[in-house]
Write an enzyme that holds these catalytic residues in place. Structure first.
Site, PDB file in Angstrom:
ATOM      1  N   ASP A  73       1.289  -1.485  -0.289  1.00  0.00           N
ATOM      2  CA  ASP A  73       0.088  -0.233  -0.013  1.00  0.00           C
ATOM      3  C   ASP A  73       1.181   1.072  -0.039  1.00  0.00           C
ATOM      4  OD1 ASP A  73      -2.833  -0.740  -0.640  1.00  0.00           O
ATOM      5  OD2 ASP A  73      -2.758  -1.451   1.661  1.00  0.00           O
ATOM      6  N   ARG A  98       0.533  -1.340   7.177  1.00  0.00           N
ATOM      7  CA  ARG A  98       0.988  -0.242   6.985  1.00  0.00           C
ATOM      8  C   ARG A  98       1.607   0.268   7.916  1.00  0.00           C
ATOM      9  NH1 ARG A  98      -3.064   3.534   3.711  1.00  0.00           N
ATOM     10  NH2 ARG A  98      -0.381   3.572   3.085  1.00  0.00           N
ATOM     11  N   ARG A 147     -10.482   5.081  10.909  1.00  0.00           N
ATOM     12  CA  ARG A 147      -8.706   5.048  10.473  1.00  0.00           C
ATOM     13  C   ARG A 147      -8.194   6.199  11.592  1.00  0.00           C
ATOM     14  NH1 ARG A 147      -6.079   2.346   6.230  1.00  0.00           N
ATOM     15  NH2 ARG A 147      -8.149   1.200   5.480  1.00  0.00           N
ATOM     16  N   HIS A 176     -11.565   7.552   4.377  1.00  0.00           N
ATOM     17  CA  HIS A 176     -10.630   8.241   4.413  1.00  0.00           C
ATOM     18  C   HIS A 176     -11.089   9.435   4.701  1.00  0.00           C
ATOM     19  CE1 HIS A 176      -6.477   6.144   4.142  1.00  0.00           C
ATOM     20  NE2 HIS A 176      -6.361   6.073   5.772  1.00  0.00           N
ATOM     21  N   CYS A 270      -5.202   9.939  -2.772  1.00  0.00           N
ATOM     22  CA  CYS A 270      -4.480   9.245  -1.874  1.00  0.00           C
ATOM     23  C   CYS A 270      -2.941   8.660  -2.201  1.00  0.00           C
ATOM     24  CB  CYS A 270      -5.521   7.178  -1.892  1.00  0.00           C
ATOM     25  SG  CYS A 270      -6.703   7.394  -1.231  1.00  0.00           S
TER      26      CYS A 270
HETATM   27  N1  ARG Z   1      -5.431   0.051   0.683  1.00  0.00           N
HETATM   28  C1  ARG Z   1      -4.640   1.627   1.633  1.00  0.00           C
HETATM   29  C2  ARG Z   1      -5.736   1.820   3.153  1.00  0.00           C
HETATM   30  O1  ARG Z   1      -7.262   0.717   3.254  1.00  0.00           O
HETATM   31  C3  ARG Z   1      -5.930   2.904   0.646  1.00  0.00           C
HETATM   32  C4  ARG Z   1      -5.173   3.857   1.153  1.00  0.00           C
HETATM   33  C5  ARG Z   1      -6.047   4.962   0.304  1.00  0.00           C
HETATM   34  N2  ARG Z   1      -5.129   6.633   0.615  1.00  0.00           N
HETATM   35  C6  ARG Z   1      -5.756   7.639   0.781  1.00  0.00           C
HETATM   36  N3  ARG Z   1      -5.878   8.443   1.240  1.00  0.00           N
HETATM   37  N4  ARG Z   1      -7.409   7.408   1.030  1.00  0.00           N
HETATM   38  O2  ARG Z   1      -5.542   1.843   3.800  1.00  0.00           O
END
Ligand code: ARG
Length: 277
Positions: A73, A98, A147, A176, A270
């Protein structure tokens, strides 16, 4: 015919991107990710190169982070930190898949002349923080619900010395803030109201009476996950309705194909962290 607003001025930016050389979908940490759907890494790289060339072609500077194995990612570089006026609030990822990215971003800033502040609370950088330099003299919009821990909103206010407005996200498809809201220039935003709690919608209406409101269809096409320099708005080509709407508001939409990144749950914004000195 598109008539551009004479006051829509571009401000030259510096961005940080990471090529999707290691990009795959092998785990699911958001509703868009399905490990049983194969990812075409070559296509993702080609599409991402188109995004990079678009940003450079518009006159912006692009720095690159080297992708690391085991961190698929990393292409979503926006999540690695949040910087304002040379000060960087580091990221602390929600999901263990991550967390390895944190040190890579930190090393990038520490090798430059940035002041890096390590976070005590979970936050995913520009995924959940949006900066508007000319709203209220410099305003941070901060998302939470999926998140970023709202305690990070207090911490970022302390680290960066700017007012922070907390906005609760309520639709897991828009996990997000940057999937549902973006800065169009130094003081105005575009957002999809349905991603926010009723109270957050009220706050947004109060702060941004002139905001561009995206439809659910354009938001689901990742149209709101855009990068604007104040004049040119780089956005996912699938969001045709939003592109037309932005033209009517005097912006110049610049569509890019980024369909392969959607499988990871992201698009233009992103992939792009802004470096604010
Ligand atoms: N697969 C990543 C996650 O879920 C995607 C992140 C997308 N980034 C963003 N800035 N919205 O963390």
């Amino acid at each position: 015919m598109t008539v551009t607003h004479p006051s829509r001025k571009r401000r030259i930016r510096t961005y940080l991107l990471c090529p999707p050389e290691r990009y795959v979908v092998e785990y699911a940490i958001n509703p868009w990710m399905d490990p049983s759907t194969p990812v075409d890494t070559e296509l993702a790289l080609k599409q991402w190169a188109g995004l990079r060339e678009t940003l450079v072609g518009l006159g912006h500077t692009v720095h690159l982070l080297a992708p690391e194995s085991g961190l698929p990612d990393m292409v979503f570089a926006a999540n690695g930190a949040f910087s304002v006026d040379g000060v960087v609030y580091g990221a602390r990822f929600r999901h263990p898949q991550r967390t390895g990215e944190e040190a890579v971003h930190r090393a990038f800033y520490e090798s430059g002349s940035w002041r890096f502040a390590a976070p005590s609370w979970t936050n995913e950088g520009e995924g959940d923080f949006v900066y508007l330099p000319r709203a209220a003299g410099g305003l941070i919009l901060a998302g939470y619900g999926y998140r970023t821990d709202p305690r990070a909103h207090l911490e970022v206010a302390e680290v960066l010395g700017r007012p922070v407005v907390s906005l609760r996200l309520v639709d897991p498809r828009f996990y997000h803030l940057d999937t549902a809201l973006a800065a169009l220039d130094d003081e105005n935003v575009v957002y999809y109201p349905g991603a926010f709690s009723a109270s957050a919608q009220q706050v947004l209406r109060q702060l941004f009476p002139d905001a561009v409101l995206a439809t659910e269809e354009d938001a689901l096409a990742f149209g709101v996950n855009l990068v604007s320099d104040g004049r040119h708005v780089v956005l996912n080509a699938a969001a045709t309705g939003l592109a037309a709407q932005l033209s009517r508001h005097g912006y110049l939409p610049v569509p890019v194909e980024l369909g392969e990144l959607r499988k990871g749950g992201g698009s233009v914004k992103c992939c792009v962290a802004e470096l604010r000195r």
